[in-house]
Design an enzyme around this catalytic site. Sequence first.
Site, short mmCIF file in Angstrom:
data_model
loop_
_atom_site.label_atom_id
_atom_site.label_comp_id
_atom_site.label_asym_id
_atom_site.label_seq_id
_atom_site.Cartn_x
_atom_site.Cartn_y
_atom_site.Cartn_z
N THR A 185 0.87 -1.19 0.00
CA THR A 185 0.00 0.00 0.00
C THR A 185 0.90 1.23 0.00
OG1 THR A 185 -1.67 -1.21 1.22
CG2 THR A 185 -1.86 1.19 1.21
N LYS A 202 -7.75 1.12 -2.38
CA LYS A 202 -7.20 0.52 -1.15
C LYS A 202 -7.27 1.52 0.01
CE LYS A 202 -5.01 -1.75 1.84
NZ LYS A 202 -4.26 -2.86 2.23
N LYS A 211 0.44 5.07 8.30
CA LYS A 211 0.93 5.36 6.95
C LYS A 211 -0.24 5.47 5.97
CE LYS A 211 1.79 1.80 4.72
NZ LYS A 211 1.61 0.82 3.69
P1 NA7 Z 1 5.74 -5.95 7.38
O1 NA7 Z 1 5.45 -7.24 8.07
O2 NA7 Z 1 6.13 -4.74 8.18
O3 NA7 Z 1 6.89 -6.28 6.30
C1 NA7 Z 1 7.48 -5.24 5.58
C2 NA7 Z 1 8.39 -5.82 4.50
O4 NA7 Z 1 9.01 -4.71 3.81
C3 NA7 Z 1 9.53 -6.68 5.04
O5 NA7 Z 1 9.79 -7.72 4.11
C4 NA7 Z 1 10.67 -5.68 5.08
O6 NA7 Z 1 11.96 -6.27 5.05
C5 NA7 Z 1 10.42 -4.91 3.81
N1 NA7 Z 1 11.13 -3.63 3.80
C6 NA7 Z 1 10.96 -2.60 4.66
N2 NA7 Z 1 11.80 -1.59 4.34
C7 NA7 Z 1 12.51 -2.02 3.28
C8 NA7 Z 1 13.52 -1.44 2.49
N3 NA7 Z 1 13.96 -0.19 2.73
N4 NA7 Z 1 14.04 -2.15 1.47
C9 NA7 Z 1 13.59 -3.41 1.20
N5 NA7 Z 1 12.62 -4.03 1.92
C10 NA7 Z 1 12.09 -3.33 2.94
O7 NA7 Z 1 4.51 -5.50 6.49
P2 NA7 Z 1 3.29 -6.39 5.95
O8 NA7 Z 1 3.81 -7.60 5.27
O9 NA7 Z 1 2.28 -6.52 7.04
O10 NA7 Z 1 2.63 -5.38 4.89
C11 NA7 Z 1 3.15 -5.24 3.59
C12 NA7 Z 1 2.32 -4.22 2.82
O11 NA7 Z 1 0.93 -4.66 2.74
C13 NA7 Z 1 2.27 -2.85 3.46
O12 NA7 Z 1 2.31 -1.87 2.46
C14 NA7 Z 1 0.94 -2.84 4.20
O13 NA7 Z 1 0.46 -1.52 4.39
C15 NA7 Z 1 0.06 -3.72 3.35
P3 NA7 Z 1 12.66 -6.77 6.44
O14 NA7 Z 1 12.09 -8.13 6.68
O15 NA7 Z 1 12.26 -5.76 7.51
O16 NA7 Z 1 14.10 -6.75 6.14
#
Ligand code: NA7
Length: 293
Positions: A96, A171, A239
């Site tokens: 999102t 969304k 957010k």
């Molecule tokens: P989570 O459980 O907070 O997971 C967030 C994911 O995003 C996780 O894989 C993170 O990797 C990844 N992430 C966060 N910052 C980065 C950056 N800078 N670079 C690469 N990857 C990153 O969120 P949800 O799975 O509950 O939700 C995902 C989306 O669906 C979100 O937009 C919601 O609003 C709806 P990590 O494991 O921390 O290394």
Amino acid sequence: MSKIGWIGLGNMGIPMSVNLVKAGKDVVVWNRTKSKADEVVAAGAAWADSPKAVAEACDFVFTMVADGPALHDAVLGADGAAAGLSPGKIVIDMSTISVAESAKVNEAVEAAGCKFLRAPVTGSTALAAAGTVGVLASGDKAAYEKTLPLFEIVGGNQFYLGGGDEARVMKLSLNLMIATTMQMQAEAVVMAEKAGLDVAQVCDIIAGSAVGSPLTGYKSKVIAEGVYAPAFPIRLMIKDLKLALGVGEAYGVKMESTELTKNRMELAQSKGYGDNDFSVLVKLLEEDSGVNR
Ligand code: NA7
């Protein structure tokens, strides 16, 4: 067989990618924190060392990360997915994020001769595990048709909303209703609780009444038990409300209950509840009202 890439293994990305593997798909994954890939790799997915490597290896590249900046890092950054694209591939973002953040990714994907689908989902972790989230998709129609069999694996309902960023807006419309409903439920429950009613019974009656909904139903038990483990953490809902308020502002639409709910959620976050489920709004109001359940 087409190869499916999956970038982002958080609370949503893990169960959704595991469902693709279980459906017999050839899946390649990457996550910033490698250890979170253990479950999906154990289920049969392959690990790639960067988003770029995922994009090089795959025909469809899904992303499911926290927010717009995370998506920009994963797609546009050094070793990002865009650098691994070659013409004809389809990139599908299920996070999102805002329309502006999305448009920037679309530009890079199209510049590589590929198509970009916006496909945020409705429903949280339990539905992701069950493969029954709702998929709200927009972007190139032919790319959507090609991706539909994969959407049918991760989701129970699919909606095609248009050729651009329509799905982003839809969304946010849904999430602002979910969030403001929770604020209303907090007020209804805590008022009744303070007047001496039983919280579990109050929640059950709400869930079965004219204002009942799947949401008030799911949250009945959570609120009655007062355990706010994150199905959807308040930090991510904040957010989304900020993004929704941004859309409202852009179109001149005043959204006062969204603003109020965002402020309540920011207060909850400042008290250390950012990783709790957004239904922790009930606990916040209990605290404000001198209730210690
Ligand atoms: P989570 O459980 O907070 O997971 C967030 C994911 O995003 C996780 O894989 C993170 O990797 C990844 N992430 C966060 N910052 C980065 C950056 N800078 N670079 C690469 N990857 C990153 O969120 P949800 O799975 O509950 O939700 C995902 C989306 O669906 C979100 O937009 C919601 O609003 C709806 P990590 O494991 O921390 O290394």
